[in-house]
Design an enzyme around this catalytic site. Sequence first.
Site, PDB file in Angstrom:
ATOM      1  N   HIS A   3      61.887   2.126  -4.462  1.00 15.55           N
ATOM      2  CA  HIS A   3      60.987   2.181  -5.447  1.00 15.55           C
ATOM      3  C   HIS A   3      59.775   2.110  -4.543  1.00 15.55           C
ATOM      4  CE1 HIS A   3      58.295   1.584  -9.103  1.00 15.55           C
ATOM      5  NE2 HIS A   3      59.417   1.651  -9.666  1.00 15.55           N
TER       6      HIS A   3
ATOM      7  N   ARG B 239      51.290   2.935 -13.204  1.00  9.80           N
ATOM      8  CA  ARG B 239      50.832   4.316 -12.705  1.00  9.80           C
ATOM      9  C   ARG B 239      50.898   5.255 -14.101  1.00  9.80           C
ATOM     10  NH1 ARG B 239      54.453   5.941  -8.670  1.00  9.80           N
ATOM     11  NH2 ARG B 239      55.612   3.976  -9.134  1.00  9.80           N
TER      12      ARG B 239
END
Length: 600
Positions: free
Chosen positions: A238, A258
């Site tokens: 990740h 995000r």
Amino acid sequence: MPPEQYETYEHDVLIIGAGGAGLRAAIEAKAQGVSVGLISKSLLGKAHTVMAEGGIAAALGNVYSDDSWRVHFRDTMRGGKMLNNWRMAQFHAQEAPDRVLELERWGAVFDRTKDGLILQRDFGGHRYARLAHVGDRTGLEMLRTLQQHAVAQGIEVYMECTVTRLLKDGDRVCGAFGYRRSTGQFIVFRAKAVILATGGIGKLWKFTSNSWECTGNGVMLALDAGADLIDMESYQFHPTGMVWPPSVRGTLVTEGVRGDGGTLRNSKGERFMFRYIPEFFKAETADNEAEADRWYTDKKQNRRTPDLLPRDEVARAINAEVKAGRGSPHGGVFLDIASRRPADYIVRRLPSMYHQFKELAGVDITKEPMEVGPTAHYMNGGIRVNAETTATAVPGLYAAGEVAGGLHGGNRLGGNALSDLLVFGRRAGQHAALYAKSLFGMPTVEATRLDAFAREALIPFQGEGTENPHAFQAELQETMQALVGIIRKETEMREAIARIEQYRQRLPQIRVDEGRAYNPGWHTALDLRTMLTVAECVTRAALERKESRGGHARDDYPSADPRFGSVNVVVCKRDGAVVTSLEPILEMPEDLRQLLREKG
Ligand code: FAD
């Protein structure tokens, strides 16, 4: 012969693992009218699923009505670099909305749109805002709901039990052998069908988002029983784990940051992701900041922000920035939401992230950027299963959730894990129960096998050396981090294989003292045998795929190679040895191929 009688239980369907997949399977199996036993290494409600943050991907179309299972299918296949089992991707995209709505009926309290529908948020690689969520604590709500519903149906739960071996009657699986973590007593489960829902393998690496439970037990159990694995080389790092302070390095920073407007910047303040848009995604990715920012509010007009490219792309970009000397002080990059969203929005949308950084790093994310970098996160591959039934190659053995491979191909999209658990957990429960109902009587279990498994489990108490299991595990994690990490090459992976072999030779030197009750040294010693085998599977599969694709990136083969474009790496055990081979992916039917060509 160990000095005890074995505590023994019988169930039609035995489920190993009480995360989202195991619980959903348990509910479905019970609905078929069979007796169900559910085993967990930890307490009920503490499985790794509880840590899931950002949401469950399902094309409900609540935020963008243009969304549909077809677009979700396409996104999943493209994210997975076409290595996915396309039938699984189809079932997943088609069934995820019903599974989410069912969770809601069972009491899950999702965040809402202003019209009272389930709110959906943006995540990487998804064309539309698609993730049903509960702030950034979606896993907690999902597990709470499933658990409450499962227990109400009358499922037997065995907490703090670790399964070390599957039992077989001839070719077919007929139960499991393990021990109670609290007392160290052995425990035997006889069953007509067994579902593996044991989650991932993230503890193989030093910097990981995964909990202590993720040591790959299910992978090893399946391999030993005769099942195949696929895509084990494809491991997801990740892009955003914490990098500071060292004690919490690897802890996940949800992609929701995000999705809700946060951007990645390097030490020069540049939004560097614009430099790393791959050809494959060029047409649909904004190449300037103004357009990227408009995308958050207007999906129709704009191309998506490169901050939300699939995870493999973003993780490699961060790695490259740090290598080029444009990293943050502690070896990551900056993730900034403070300058882009009001403080009350951040605290409301991302409460866990706010507290995580405040309490663990002394950083107020409403005022300052976070420092983030790649962390080991998700097993894209796993046990090979039948798309419809989740059956493995071994009669009576099923697998669902992170431990099963196929759906995600070369790279999983965020949010697709939780929907995977629901869709294939349900299918596993249903088909395992149908299989169990088709059998007459309980299969037999040989007592001598049980004794052998008990003796094997007690070996660490008889070790003649001075190896400490915790130090041993840390050494393996260092090796995997350094030699089979985010960017790989042949020489380093060969070195990893050599070290794994040496570790295996050292296993008998492990010495565990104290009694069998609550003995973490003993538990770790037992997990090590598993971890070495799983590490070998990942490394051998990674050697086999001589190209870079999705979650598998090689320094010595930096590009995708068409020769590997439609093959899976299959791993199995032959005469006790881990063996890899390449297998062509079945050709996709024309109706699904057509979906991949559609625009919009
Ligand atoms: P788990 O939840 O890992 O459960 C495994 C179970 O198996 C546990 O009960 C364990 O005790 C048991 N077990 C294991 N071995 C044994 C054994 N030998 N004997 C007995 N029991 C055993 N995905 C998303 O889609 N959306 C997200 O927002 C998201 N956020 C995430 C955030 C974090 C921090 C992390 C780490 C992952 C996230 N993921 C997310 C991924 C997702 O949470 C996992 O892939 C998923 O929860 C795995 O569920 P599972 O049911 O397969 O296994």
